[in-house]
Design a protein around this motif. Structure first.
Motif, PDB file in Angstrom:
ATOM      1  N   SER A  45     -47.631 -53.445 -38.906  1.00 16.36           N
ATOM      2  CA  SER A  45     -47.764 -52.632 -37.841  1.00 16.36           C
ATOM      3  C   SER A  45     -47.992 -53.392 -36.628  1.00 16.36           C
ATOM      4  O   SER A  45     -48.620 -54.379 -36.647  1.00 16.36           O
ATOM      5  CB  SER A  45     -48.811 -51.595 -38.030  1.00 16.36           C
ATOM      6  OG  SER A  45     -49.165 -50.846 -36.963  1.00 16.36           O
ATOM      7  N   ASN A  46     -47.378 -53.009 -35.584  1.00 15.10           N
ATOM      8  CA  ASN A  46     -47.726 -53.788 -34.369  1.00 15.10           C
ATOM      9  C   ASN A  46     -47.087 -54.944 -33.877  1.00 15.10           C
ATOM     10  O   ASN A  46     -47.289 -55.348 -32.846  1.00 15.10           O
ATOM     11  CB  ASN A  46     -49.241 -53.807 -34.000  1.00 15.10           C
ATOM     12  CG  ASN A  46     -49.625 -53.414 -32.979  1.00 15.10           C
ATOM     13  OD1 ASN A  46     -49.443 -52.375 -32.269  1.00 15.10           O
ATOM     14  ND2 ASN A  46     -50.804 -54.097 -32.342  1.00 15.10           N
ATOM     15  N   GLY A  48     -43.830 -55.246 -33.296  1.00 13.85           N
ATOM     16  CA  GLY A  48     -42.920 -54.911 -32.251  1.00 13.85           C
ATOM     17  C   GLY A  48     -41.522 -54.661 -32.746  1.00 13.85           C
ATOM     18  O   GLY A  48     -40.385 -54.776 -31.732  1.00 13.85           O
ATOM     19  N   ALA A  67     -47.285 -45.322 -32.596  1.00 11.96           N
ATOM     20  CA  ALA A  67     -46.913 -46.176 -34.076  1.00 11.96           C
ATOM     21  C   ALA A  67     -45.738 -45.202 -34.599  1.00 11.96           C
ATOM     22  O   ALA A  67     -45.706 -44.030 -34.453  1.00 11.96           O
ATOM     23  CB  ALA A  67     -48.247 -46.000 -34.930  1.00 11.96           C
ATOM     24  N   ASP A 154     -43.327 -64.337 -25.755  1.00 14.51           N
ATOM     25  CA  ASP A 154     -43.907 -64.466 -24.362  1.00 14.51           C
ATOM     26  C   ASP A 154     -45.446 -64.618 -24.077  1.00 14.51           C
ATOM     27  O   ASP A 154     -45.897 -65.243 -23.161  1.00 14.51           O
ATOM     28  CB  ASP A 154     -43.689 -63.141 -23.426  1.00 14.51           C
ATOM     29  CG  ASP A 154     -44.091 -61.933 -24.038  1.00 14.51           C
ATOM     30  OD1 ASP A 154     -45.075 -61.313 -23.723  1.00 14.51           O
ATOM     31  OD2 ASP A 154     -43.737 -61.628 -25.154  1.00 14.51           O
ATOM     32  N   LYS A 183     -40.240 -58.084 -25.064  1.00 12.92           N
ATOM     33  CA  LYS A 183     -40.938 -57.736 -23.630  1.00 12.92           C
ATOM     34  C   LYS A 183     -39.914 -58.513 -22.600  1.00 12.92           C
ATOM     35  O   LYS A 183     -39.660 -57.842 -21.364  1.00 12.92           O
ATOM     36  CB  LYS A 183     -42.218 -57.817 -23.536  1.00 12.92           C
ATOM     37  CG  LYS A 183     -42.992 -57.551 -22.296  1.00 12.92           C
ATOM     38  CD  LYS A 183     -44.427 -57.643 -22.492  1.00 12.92           C
ATOM     39  CE  LYS A 183     -45.238 -57.066 -21.158  1.00 12.92           C
ATOM     40  NZ  LYS A 183     -46.479 -57.310 -21.248  1.00 12.92           N
TER      41      LYS A 183
HETATM   42  N1  LIG Z   1     -46.237 -59.117 -25.182  1.00 10.44           N
HETATM   43  C1  LIG Z   1     -45.247 -58.329 -25.987  1.00 10.44           C
HETATM   44  N2  LIG Z   1     -45.702 -57.172 -26.511  1.00 10.44           N
HETATM   45  C2  LIG Z   1     -45.059 -56.793 -27.397  1.00 10.44           C
HETATM   46  C3  LIG Z   1     -43.642 -57.012 -27.620  1.00 10.44           C
HETATM   47  N3  LIG Z   1     -43.167 -56.189 -28.640  1.00 10.44           N
HETATM   48  C4  LIG Z   1     -43.966 -55.392 -28.681  1.00 10.44           C
HETATM   49  N4  LIG Z   1     -45.221 -55.488 -27.869  1.00 10.44           N
HETATM   50  C5  LIG Z   1     -46.456 -54.699 -28.083  1.00 10.44           C
HETATM   51  O1  LIG Z   1     -46.665 -54.632 -29.243  1.00 10.44           O
HETATM   52  C6  LIG Z   1     -47.208 -53.415 -29.498  1.00 10.44           C
HETATM   53  C7  LIG Z   1     -46.646 -52.857 -30.869  1.00 10.44           C
HETATM   54  O2  LIG Z   1     -45.171 -52.672 -30.576  1.00 10.44           O
HETATM   55  P1  LIG Z   1     -44.296 -51.558 -31.532  1.00 10.44           P
HETATM   56  O3  LIG Z   1     -42.951 -51.851 -31.185  1.00 10.44           O
HETATM   57  O4  LIG Z   1     -44.802 -50.131 -31.536  1.00 10.44           O
HETATM   58  O5  LIG Z   1     -44.758 -52.067 -33.053  1.00 10.44           O
HETATM   59  P2  LIG Z   1     -44.158 -51.692 -34.527  1.00 10.44           P
HETATM   60  O6  LIG Z   1     -44.021 -53.054 -35.222  1.00 10.44           O
HETATM   61  O7  LIG Z   1     -42.876 -50.799 -34.281  1.00 10.44           O
HETATM   62  O8  LIG Z   1     -45.429 -50.947 -35.096  1.00 10.44           O
HETATM   63  P3  LIG Z   1     -45.442 -49.508 -35.778  1.00 10.44           P
HETATM   64  O9  LIG Z   1     -44.685 -48.469 -35.515  1.00 10.44           O
HETATM   65  O10 LIG Z   1     -47.116 -49.211 -36.052  1.00 10.44           O
HETATM   66  O11 LIG Z   1     -45.047 -50.227 -37.233  1.00 10.44           O
HETATM   67  C8  LIG Z   1     -46.867 -52.627 -28.438  1.00 10.44           C
HETATM   68  O12 LIG Z   1     -48.218 -52.473 -27.554  1.00 10.44           O
HETATM   69  C9  LIG Z   1     -45.924 -53.231 -27.383  1.00 10.44           C
HETATM   70  O13 LIG Z   1     -45.912 -52.902 -26.015  1.00 10.44           O
HETATM   71  C10 LIG Z   1     -43.389 -58.319 -27.034  1.00 10.44           C
HETATM   72  O14 LIG Z   1     -42.158 -58.862 -27.209  1.00 10.44           O
HETATM   73  N5  LIG Z   1     -44.320 -59.078 -26.312  1.00 10.44           N
END
Ligand SMILES: Nc1nc2c(ncn2[C@@H]2O[C@H](COP(=O)(O)OP(=O)(O)OP(=O)(O)O)[C@@H](O)[C@H]2O)c(=O)[nH]1
Length: 234
Positions: A45-46, A48, A67, A154, A183
């Protein structure tokens, strides 16, 4: 190499119960023309997964994603060497409580897998072998192409996973490794390259046809989502 969204394509298509009927006629028409491949995006999770998928399908960075509950579907059609290839991307839930009842659906008839970790989270990187084991437990064949992706490049000052360690792990599984950022707009082409690499691999496979998910299967998946969302309103 050309990437093209056809006129009338939803730039970022997420199936929902409300529009599935409307979509199906449009998609049936497209399905007759395009080869369709199911790609799943998995990882902690988290890391991205949603933002990477959205960057590829929607072209922008998704601010404040929630999520993922169960699964979200997005898709994009590519024109590769004059042939239409539709990538149907399953953005899976990283949180165990949101994925439990869905796992069988993720792996069924999958054509390619993207394993994602966060370069600022050693823990998410160390989970990759567990995600790979999960695929094996669900009988995903060795010929299904797999790619490993380190996201959030990044955040240079917060990096915990050196490229060399990631390369070593990827080599041990014989997977290509990509490091990128959903991002950073300057990384857009790298994000595209992840999916294009898979598209080219899949294109060279025997013609596989994946039916659009039927309305009943989408309904089933969404009812799981809704049940999970209700249970997890804590
Ligand atoms: N700085 C940065 N933040 C990112 C990037 N990609 C995602 N995030 C941040 O990371 C967090 C999680 O992003 P998600 O895309 O929801 O992650 P996920 O893996 O789909 O999470 P789950 O749905 O819980 O499995 C968010 O706050 C995004 O803004 C990135 O490339 N750079």
């Amino acid at each position: 190499m050309a990437i093209e969204n056809k006129p009338g394509d939803e730039f970022d298509t997420v199936f929902s119960l409300n529009d599935s009927l409307e979509l199906s006629s449009h998609h049936d028409y497209e399905a007759a023309q395009a080869r369709i491949f199911k790609i799943i995006v998995i990882g902690d999770s988290n890391v991205g997964k949603t933002c990477l998928t959205y960057r590829f399908c929607g072209g922008t960075f998704l601010k404040n994603p929630e999520a993922t509950i169960g699964v979200d579907f997005r898709e994009r059609t590519l024109e590769l060497d004059g042939e239409s290839i539709k990538l149907q991307i399953w953005d899976t839930a990283g949180q165990e409580r949101f994925r439990k009842s869905m796992v069988e659906h993720y792996y069924r008839s999958v054509h390619a897998i993207i394993f994602v970790y966060d370069v600022t989270s050693l823990c998410s990187f160390e989970s990759i072998p567990e995600w790979i084991d999960e695929c094996s437990r669900h009988s995903v064949g060795p010929l299904v192409p797999r790619i490993m992706v380190g996201n959030k490049c990044d955040l240079r000052d917060r990096r915990e996973v050196p490229t060399s360690a990631a390369q070593c792990l990827a080599d041990s599984y014989n997977f290509p490794l990509f490091e990128t950022s959903a991002k950073d707009p300057a990384e857009k082409e790298h994000v595209d390259a992840i999916f294009l690499t898979l598209a080219y691999r899949l294109k060279s496979h025997k013609p596989l046809r994946l039916k659009q998910p039927s309305e009943s299967s989408i309904r089933e998946l969404w009812s799981h989502r809704e049940q999970k969302a209700e249970t997890c309103q804590c």
